[in-house]
Design a protein around this motif. Structure first.
Motif, short mmCIF file in Angstrom:
data_model
loop_
_atom_site.label_atom_id
_atom_site.label_comp_id
_atom_site.label_asym_id
_atom_site.label_seq_id
_atom_site.Cartn_x
_atom_site.Cartn_y
_atom_site.Cartn_z
N LEU A 1 132.27 -17.78 35.15
CA LEU A 1 132.47 -18.05 36.57
C LEU A 1 133.78 -17.45 37.07
O LEU A 1 133.83 -16.88 38.17
N ASP A 2 134.84 -17.55 36.28
CA ASP A 2 136.12 -16.96 36.67
C ASP A 2 135.98 -15.44 36.82
O ASP A 2 136.46 -14.86 37.79
N TRP A 3 135.32 -14.83 35.85
CA TRP A 3 135.14 -13.38 35.89
C TRP A 3 134.31 -12.99 37.11
O TRP A 3 134.63 -12.02 37.80
N THR A 4 133.25 -13.76 37.39
CA THR A 4 132.39 -13.47 38.53
C THR A 4 133.17 -13.59 39.84
O THR A 4 133.02 -12.75 40.73
N ALA A 5 134.00 -14.60 39.96
CA ALA A 5 134.81 -14.77 41.17
C ALA A 5 135.79 -13.61 41.35
O ALA A 5 136.05 -13.18 42.47
N GLN A 6 136.32 -13.10 40.26
CA GLN A 6 137.28 -12.00 40.32
C GLN A 6 136.62 -10.64 40.50
O GLN A 6 137.27 -9.69 40.92
N HIS A 7 135.34 -10.53 40.17
CA HIS A 7 134.61 -9.26 40.26
C HIS A 7 133.38 -9.45 41.13
O HIS A 7 132.24 -9.35 40.66
N GLN A 8 133.62 -9.73 42.38
CA GLN A 8 132.53 -10.08 43.29
C GLN A 8 131.49 -8.97 43.43
O GLN A 8 130.34 -9.25 43.72
N GLY B 1 118.22 -23.11 17.71
CA GLY B 1 119.50 -23.63 17.24
C GLY B 1 120.46 -23.88 18.39
O GLY B 1 121.35 -24.70 18.30
N TYR B 2 120.27 -23.18 19.46
CA TYR B 2 121.12 -23.30 20.65
C TYR B 2 120.54 -24.37 21.57
O TYR B 2 119.35 -24.39 21.81
N ASN B 3 121.35 -25.25 22.06
CA ASN B 3 120.88 -26.31 22.94
C ASN B 3 121.55 -26.18 24.29
O ASN B 3 122.70 -26.58 24.47
N ALA B 4 120.84 -25.59 25.25
CA ALA B 4 121.40 -25.34 26.58
C ALA B 4 121.80 -26.63 27.28
O ALA B 4 122.73 -26.65 28.07
N SER B 5 121.12 -27.73 27.00
CA SER B 5 121.43 -28.98 27.70
C SER B 5 122.78 -29.55 27.28
O SER B 5 123.32 -30.41 27.95
N SER B 6 123.33 -29.09 26.16
CA SER B 6 124.62 -29.60 25.72
C SER B 6 125.79 -28.82 26.32
O SER B 6 126.94 -29.11 26.03
N MET B 7 125.50 -27.82 27.13
CA MET B 7 126.56 -27.01 27.73
C MET B 7 127.31 -27.82 28.77
O MET B 7 126.76 -28.68 29.41
N ASP B 8 128.59 -27.49 28.92
CA ASP B 8 129.36 -28.08 30.00
C ASP B 8 130.09 -26.97 30.73
O ASP B 8 130.04 -25.81 30.34
N ILE B 9 130.78 -27.32 31.78
CA ILE B 9 131.41 -26.31 32.63
C ILE B 9 132.48 -25.52 31.88
O ILE B 9 132.71 -24.36 32.18
N THR B 10 133.12 -26.10 30.87
CA THR B 10 134.15 -25.37 30.14
C THR B 10 133.55 -24.18 29.39
O THR B 10 134.22 -23.18 29.19
N THR B 11 132.31 -24.29 28.97
CA THR B 11 131.64 -23.18 28.30
C THR B 11 131.39 -22.04 29.26
O THR B 11 131.51 -20.87 28.89
N LEU B 12 131.08 -22.36 30.49
CA LEU B 12 130.74 -21.34 31.49
C LEU B 12 131.93 -20.89 32.32
O LEU B 12 131.84 -19.90 33.03
N GLN B 13 133.04 -21.60 32.25
CA GLN B 13 134.17 -21.30 33.11
C GLN B 13 134.63 -19.84 33.03
O GLN B 13 134.89 -19.23 34.05
N PRO B 14 134.71 -19.24 31.84
CA PRO B 14 135.11 -17.83 31.79
C PRO B 14 134.15 -16.91 32.56
O PRO B 14 134.60 -15.97 33.23
#
Length: 169
Positions: A21-28, A6-19
């Motif tokens: 990535l932001d968390w990763t940048a803040q918690h290196q 039911g989940y389609n990984a190819s339809s993901m965009d950067i806005t889905t992953l941005q949180p």
């Protein structure tokens, strides 16, 4: 392999992953662990079909490019996670062998194992390397290699080397 959850990984965009990535940048300090888990999940049998690992890894690459994360550390942990996922899948295949055919989802989709077996029998050890770089094959080849009783030492050697090459690619 045409798996359509039911989940389609190819339809993901950067806005889905941005949180993430932001968390990763803040918690290196957690970045290496996240990279390890994502690469491992992407390589695990079945999990690899639904985990959008490549998108997260590309995002981590962008953080590396900005200087937020250390390149060599991220490459190491990506390779380690990929190898760990493959090795776990290999041991599942090695342990369960033909019993896997009776378990979900292989019972409902026998062609997944059949195609993996044909691929592995055709390519052998090279198939482990090829499978590392082909998304649809990545989660199934290690399982089939274990099912078909490839030497564990040979599999682990080939897999670690291919994971080390895959990581920077």
């Amino acid at each position: 392999f045409r798996y359509s959850p039911g989940y389609n990984a190819s339809s993901m965009d950067i806005t889905t992953l941005q949180p993430v990535l932001d968390w990763t940048a803040q918690h290196q300090n957690w970045a290496a662990f996240i990279v390890f888990l994502v690469a491992m999940g992407e390589s695990l049998v079945l999990v690899g079909y639904v985990v959008p690992g490549i998108f997260i890894l590309f995002g981590v690459g962008a953080l590396v490019a900005t200087g937020s994360l250390d390149l060599w550390k991220m490459l190491f942990w990506a390779a380690a996670g990929a190898a760990a996922g493959d090795i776990l899948s290999f041991w599942l295949g090695y342990y369960y062998q033909d019993h896997l055919r009776t378990l979900w989802p292989f019972r409902a989709n026998p062609s997944w194992l059949e195609r993996g077996e044909v691929f592995f029998q055709r390519h052998g050890g090279k198939g482990v390397v090829i499978g590392r770089f082909v998304g649809a094959m990545r989660p199934i080849v290690p399982l089939v290699a274990g099912m078909l009783r490839m030497s564990p030492a040979k599999f682990i050697t080939i897999d670690i080397l291919s994971s080390l090459v895959w990581s920077p690619v």
